[in-house]
Scaffold this motif. Structure first.
Motif, PDB file in Angstrom:
ATOM      1  N   GLU A   5       0.839  -1.194   0.000  1.00 63.41           N
ATOM      2  CA  GLU A   5       0.000   0.000   0.000  1.00 63.41           C
ATOM      3  C   GLU A   5       0.882   1.255   0.000  1.00 63.41           C
ATOM      4  O   GLU A   5       1.962   1.263   0.588  1.00 63.41           O
ATOM      5  CB  GLU A   5      -0.900   0.013   1.243  1.00 63.41           C
ATOM      6  CG  GLU A   5      -1.971  -1.057   1.237  1.00 63.41           C
ATOM      7  CD  GLU A   5      -2.983  -0.864   0.117  1.00 63.41           C
ATOM      8  OE1 GLU A   5      -3.320   0.309  -0.180  1.00 63.41           O
ATOM      9  OE2 GLU A   5      -3.416  -1.865  -0.476  1.00 63.41           O
ATOM     10  N   PRO A   6       0.423   2.333  -0.675  1.00 62.86           N
ATOM     11  CA  PRO A   6       1.188   3.589  -0.620  1.00 62.86           C
ATOM     12  C   PRO A   6       1.271   4.081   0.818  1.00 62.86           C
ATOM     13  O   PRO A   6       0.298   3.980   1.570  1.00 62.86           O
ATOM     14  CB  PRO A   6       0.378   4.539  -1.503  1.00 62.86           C
ATOM     15  CG  PRO A   6      -0.975   3.928  -1.638  1.00 62.86           C
ATOM     16  CD  PRO A   6      -0.784   2.447  -1.517  1.00 62.86           C
ATOM     17  N   GLN A   7       2.436   4.614   1.201  1.00 66.14           N
ATOM     18  CA  GLN A   7       2.693   4.957   2.599  1.00 66.14           C
ATOM     19  C   GLN A   7       2.636   6.463   2.847  1.00 66.14           C
ATOM     20  O   GLN A   7       3.396   7.004   3.636  1.00 66.14           O
ATOM     21  CB  GLN A   7       4.058   4.407   3.017  1.00 66.14           C
ATOM     22  CG  GLN A   7       4.153   2.900   2.862  1.00 66.14           C
ATOM     23  CD  GLN A   7       5.521   2.372   3.236  1.00 66.14           C
ATOM     24  OE1 GLN A   7       6.253   2.984   3.995  1.00 66.14           O
ATOM     25  NE2 GLN A   7       5.868   1.216   2.699  1.00 66.14           N
ATOM     26  N   GLY A   8       1.767   7.167   2.169  1.00 68.31           N
ATOM     27  CA  GLY A   8       1.644   8.604   2.373  1.00 68.31           C
ATOM     28  C   GLY A   8       2.627   9.373   1.510  1.00 68.31           C
ATOM     29  O   GLY A   8       3.499   8.798   0.869  1.00 68.31           O
ATOM     30  N   ASN A   9       2.463  10.681   1.520  1.00 72.42           N
ATOM     31  CA  ASN A   9       3.316  11.528   0.693  1.00 72.42           C
ATOM     32  C   ASN A   9       4.688  11.677   1.333  1.00 72.42           C
ATOM     33  O   ASN A   9       5.021  12.707   1.918  1.00 72.42           O
ATOM     34  CB  ASN A   9       2.656  12.896   0.501  1.00 72.42           C
ATOM     35  CG  ASN A   9       3.285  13.661  -0.646  1.00 72.42           C
ATOM     36  OD1 ASN A   9       4.402  13.375  -1.050  1.00 72.42           O
ATOM     37  ND2 ASN A   9       2.549  14.631  -1.164  1.00 72.42           N
ATOM     38  N   ILE A  10       5.482  10.631   1.243  1.00 77.15           N
ATOM     39  CA  ILE A  10       6.777  10.598   1.913  1.00 77.15           C
ATOM     40  C   ILE A  10       7.731  11.640   1.335  1.00 77.15           C
ATOM     41  O   ILE A  10       8.553  12.204   2.050  1.00 77.15           O
ATOM     42  CB  ILE A  10       7.383   9.172   1.833  1.00 77.15           C
ATOM     43  CG1 ILE A  10       8.569   9.041   2.783  1.00 77.15           C
ATOM     44  CG2 ILE A  10       7.785   8.832   0.414  1.00 77.15           C
ATOM     45  CD1 ILE A  10       8.194   9.117   4.225  1.00 77.15           C
ATOM     46  N   MET A  11       7.611  11.906   0.002  1.00 71.65           N
ATOM     47  CA  MET A  11       8.494  12.893  -0.613  1.00 71.65           C
ATOM     48  C   MET A  11       8.266  14.272   0.001  1.00 71.65           C
ATOM     49  O   MET A  11       9.220  15.013   0.265  1.00 71.65           O
ATOM     50  CB  MET A  11       8.247  12.946  -2.122  1.00 71.65           C
ATOM     51  CG  MET A  11       9.156  13.896  -2.872  1.00 71.65           C
ATOM     52  SD  MET A  11      10.852  13.319  -2.976  1.00 71.65           S
ATOM     53  CE  MET A  11      10.723  12.232  -4.398  1.00 71.65           C
ATOM     54  N   LEU A  12       6.986  14.619   0.247  1.00 69.63           N
ATOM     55  CA  LEU A  12       6.664  15.907   0.854  1.00 69.63           C
ATOM     56  C   LEU A  12       7.200  15.976   2.276  1.00 69.63           C
ATOM     57  O   LEU A  12       7.762  16.994   2.692  1.00 69.63           O
ATOM     58  CB  LEU A  12       5.149  16.126   0.836  1.00 69.63           C
ATOM     59  CG  LEU A  12       4.652  17.500   1.309  1.00 69.63           C
ATOM     60  CD1 LEU A  12       5.212  18.599   0.424  1.00 69.63           C
ATOM     61  CD2 LEU A  12       3.126  17.541   1.309  1.00 69.63           C
ATOM     62  N   ASP A  13       7.035  14.875   3.024  1.00 70.62           N
ATOM     63  CA  ASP A  13       7.560  14.837   4.391  1.00 70.62           C
ATOM     64  C   ASP A  13       9.077  14.994   4.410  1.00 70.62           C
ATOM     65  O   ASP A  13       9.631  15.687   5.264  1.00 70.62           O
ATOM     66  CB  ASP A  13       7.172  13.517   5.074  1.00 70.62           C
ATOM     67  CG  ASP A  13       5.687  13.470   5.410  1.00 70.62           C
ATOM     68  OD1 ASP A  13       5.072  14.550   5.448  1.00 70.62           O
ATOM     69  OD2 ASP A  13       5.160  12.365   5.621  1.00 70.62           O
ATOM     70  N   VAL A  14       9.730  14.351   3.460  1.00 74.10           N
ATOM     71  CA  VAL A  14      11.194  14.427   3.377  1.00 74.10           C
ATOM     72  C   VAL A  14      11.630  15.860   3.089  1.00 74.10           C
ATOM     73  O   VAL A  14      12.541  16.390   3.743  1.00 74.10           O
ATOM     74  CB  VAL A  14      11.727  13.468   2.282  1.00 74.10           C
ATOM     75  CG1 VAL A  14      13.198  13.742   1.984  1.00 74.10           C
ATOM     76  CG2 VAL A  14      11.551  12.018   2.714  1.00 74.10           C
TER      77      VAL A  14
END
Length: 683
Positions: free
Chosen positions: A195-204
């Protein structure tokens, strides 16, 4: 599709070498920039499986648009085989290439990562084997395409007039892409779909931005130093996220020198293909097209990948050498540099065989004696002896535009105005007191390995010359025909005067230009070819394509130890929730490498191709040294182990927190525990 793309730019859209190379590499760069978009979409929204499906549809549409853009009959209103509205074809091509770049770039970071997701933590060996098989599958497709696509391109097709069949060369990959998509969807039930784990790029990005901002705010010496600049984000962001970002940044820093490898590697589809167009592709029973030389690359990969995995790497290990992934990548970069040294040496040999055309201030002239007696012609540079029915051996170069020519017992000298930057032939008739004709010769090597052929009629009667592929050409006495483009191999010319005819057979190589003089003593019969003089204006390609094999071997060996290793290294060093992001970072280095080629081709304007090859080789050697130093100080990590340590510590903190407050504030404990659990779930 890329196998024929640079030739499509040059021969269909009529772009020069530098523009064709630049647009080719701009397209490749875009293909490797869009993986960042694909990684964000896959990790935060659709998941890898759906991303692959949706963007594959975009991919196939783009390929269909490319096929339509290559149909010359759409705008060929006068039906002469050349599009009348080139802007339409260029615009459609750019739309098609953009869609392809979005499609292929979007799925690039997802496909390999999706395959890696099918293996659990105990299957490291199987995952490593998968990446090798994955790369083998890519190159099996590449092998088929570099054999079949050029064959499709070489066919003649069209509605009203026949031209090289680029629509078929682009259309077949479009159809196969649709088939591949259907097969992939049919296997849906067998896949593990994370499953996609959220907008990790934005969090990073937010975390990195906050760390930089916080570090700048606390730059005074009175604040204690942190072990890592990312530690300045601890006040707001979870320690596990910070640790994962540190892992990613550590690998991305190592990626900085890598674009230079791709700068060299991707030129096998542009500069090396154009290099092959000036070479001899006759291998006896097999005639190799210039764009088919790329076939050597996938053939060698299919051989070298299992050889490296099964023989070379185990042998190095048995010798007690620690051949780490980064050491392998360093060796791969050095091999690519050596490939370009080979390419430069081959180019030097090619340059020796290329004709010297006149510059902007020069003109070139050749003399052709159509008479049956020898003749002395006096030019500004001195007298020239011409045998009967023969031409001067070479072109004479003049800087003067107007020149005086006299010969034998000519009643008065003749005056001619030569055209600057052009080659011309002076046709001297049997009766030198009659009109002399100045013909215009070609000043470029014939394209696509064809041969430029024309006939000069030295007889006193009109003749027709035709071939099985060319319509008959009417040639007046003491005059010449236009050039015809003849393919390599044996060609039969039929010469007629309206009553009689005979056949003249000759064999052509690649990229030559000939003038055939039908002598004044020509007679029809079985041996009529004896009265035809062959004048070589541009010699055929004499440097054999087999000389390209060493450079293809070196670049492929470099690719195997660099690219396969790099894919595996990127996956092994990536945190569990950032694998596609790091894969996109790896592919981003390919984009930067192609931008470097684009800059060199358009800005540097190096006049000698061999010098450009040497420049690239020298740059990669320098980068190779820098990378080896960086690799020496790199420490390999196990992301899962680090994540497990943070998880264990969080579990212990949770337990202590609950034990400490359970008796006094049970309601508050439950509320805070739920909030903490929600935060962890979101992360």
């Amino acid at each position: 599709m890329r196998a024929v793309l640079v030739l499509y730019f040059k021969y269909f859209l009529k772009w020069d070498d530098d523009l064709a190379t630049s647009i080719y590499h701009a397209f490749v760069a875009l293909c490797y920039l869009t993986p960042i978009l694909g990684a964000i979409v896959a990790d935060s929204w659709l998941g890898k499986f759906k991303t692959i499906i949706y963007l594959s549809i975009v991919y196939a549409i783009g390929q269909i648009v490319m096929a339509v853009s290559a149909i010359h009959d759409i705008t060929d209103t006068d039906r002469n085989g050349t599009p009348d509205n080139m802007v339409f074809h260029v615009a459609l091509s750019m739309i098609g290439l953009f869609l392809i770049a979005v499609g292929t770039g979007g799925i690039k970071p997802c496909v390999s990562a999706f395959g890696g997701d099918q293996f659990d933590a105990s299957q490291d060996k199987q995952r490593s084997t998968f990446f090798s098989v994955f790369y083998l599958c890519i190159n099996a497709g590449s092998l088929l395409s570099t054999i079949i696509t050029p064959i499709l391109r070489a066919q003649d097709c069209g509605i009203h007039s026949s031209q090289k069949c680029y629509p078929l060369a682009f259309g077949v990959p479009a159809a196969l892409m649709v088939v591949a998509l259907v097969v992939f969807i049919l296997g849906s039930g067998m896949y593990y779909k994370a499953e996609p784990q959220g907008n990790i790029m934005l969090d990073v990005c937010k975390c990195i931005g906050f760390a930089i901002k916080n570090r700048f705010k606390h730059r005074s010496k009175r604040y204690p130093k942190r072990q890592h600049w990312m530690d300045w984000a601890e006040g707001k962001y979870d320690k596990l996220l910070i640790a994962q970002i540190k892992m990613v940044l550590k690998v991305l820093f190592l990626y900085i020198p890598l674009p230079m490898f791709w700068t060299l590697f991707d030129q096998k589809g542009s500069r090396w293909t154009l290099q092959a167009t000036t070479m001899d592709g006759n291998f006896g029973a097999l005639v190799v097209q210039p764009d088919q030389m790329q076939t050597v690359n996938p053939i060698l990969i299919l051989t070298l990948v299992p050889l490296m995995d099964s023989v070379i790497y185990p042998l190095i290990k048995k010798c007690g050498l620690n051949f780490t992934p980064l050491k392998r990548m360093t060796v791969g970069m050095f091999l690519a540099a050596m490939a370009f040294v080979c390419a430069a040496l081959v180019q030097i040999e090619i340059d020796k065989t290329l004709p010297t055309f006149p510059s902007g201030s020069e003109s070139q002239l050749k003399l052709l004696n159509m008479g049956s007696n020898s003749l002395t012609v006096r030019l500004p540079g001195g007298p020239v002896e011409l045998a009967a029915a023969q031409a001067s051996e070479n072109y004479f170069t003049f800087e003067e535009g107007e020149m005086e020519v006299s010969a034998g017992n000519l009643s008065a000298p003749r005056y001619f105005n030569l055209t600057r930057e052009k080659r011309q032939t002076l046709l001297i008739p049997s009766d030198i007191n009659k009109e002399w004709v100045l013909s215009e010769d070609i000043t470029t090597k014939p394209e696509q390995g064809n041969n430029a052929v024309r006939f000069v009629n030295g007889m006193s009667t009109v003749v027709n010359v035709s071939t099985s592929e060319e319509d008959s050409v009417l040639i007046e006495p003491s005059f010449y025909s236009n050039y015809s483009q003849i393919k390599n191999g044996k060609t039969v010319f039929t010469i007629q005067d309206g009553v009689q005819s005979c056949e003249y057979t000759t064999e052509f190589g690649f990229g030559s230009s000939y003038t055939f003089l039908i002598q004044s003593s020509f007679t029809f019969g079985s041996d009529c070819g004896a009265a035809i003089t062959v004048v070589e204006d541009i010699q055929p390609n004499s440097v054999h394509m087999a000389l390209l094999i060493p450079q293809y071997f070196l670049i492929t060996a470099g690719e195997v130890v660099f690219s396969v290793t790099g894919l595996e290294f990127s996956y092994s060093q990536a945190p569990s929730n950032m694998k596609a992001v790091l894969q996109a970072g790896w592919l981003f280095t390919v984009a930067i490498g192609n931008f470097i080629v684009l800059i060199v081709a358009e800005v540097a304007q190096i006049p000698e191709q061999w010098a450009e090859f040497v420049l690239f080789a020298a740059l990669l050697v320098a980068v190779c040294v820098i990378f080896s130093i960086m690799a020496h100080f790199y420490t390999y990590i196990d992301p899962k182990e680090i994540e497990a340590q943070f998880q264990k510590k969080d579990d212990e903190d949770n337990k202590d927190f609950k034990d400490q407050h359970e008796k006094s504030e049970p309601g508050m404990v439950k509320r805070l525990s739920n909030e903490r659990h929600a935060k962890e779930t979101k992360l």
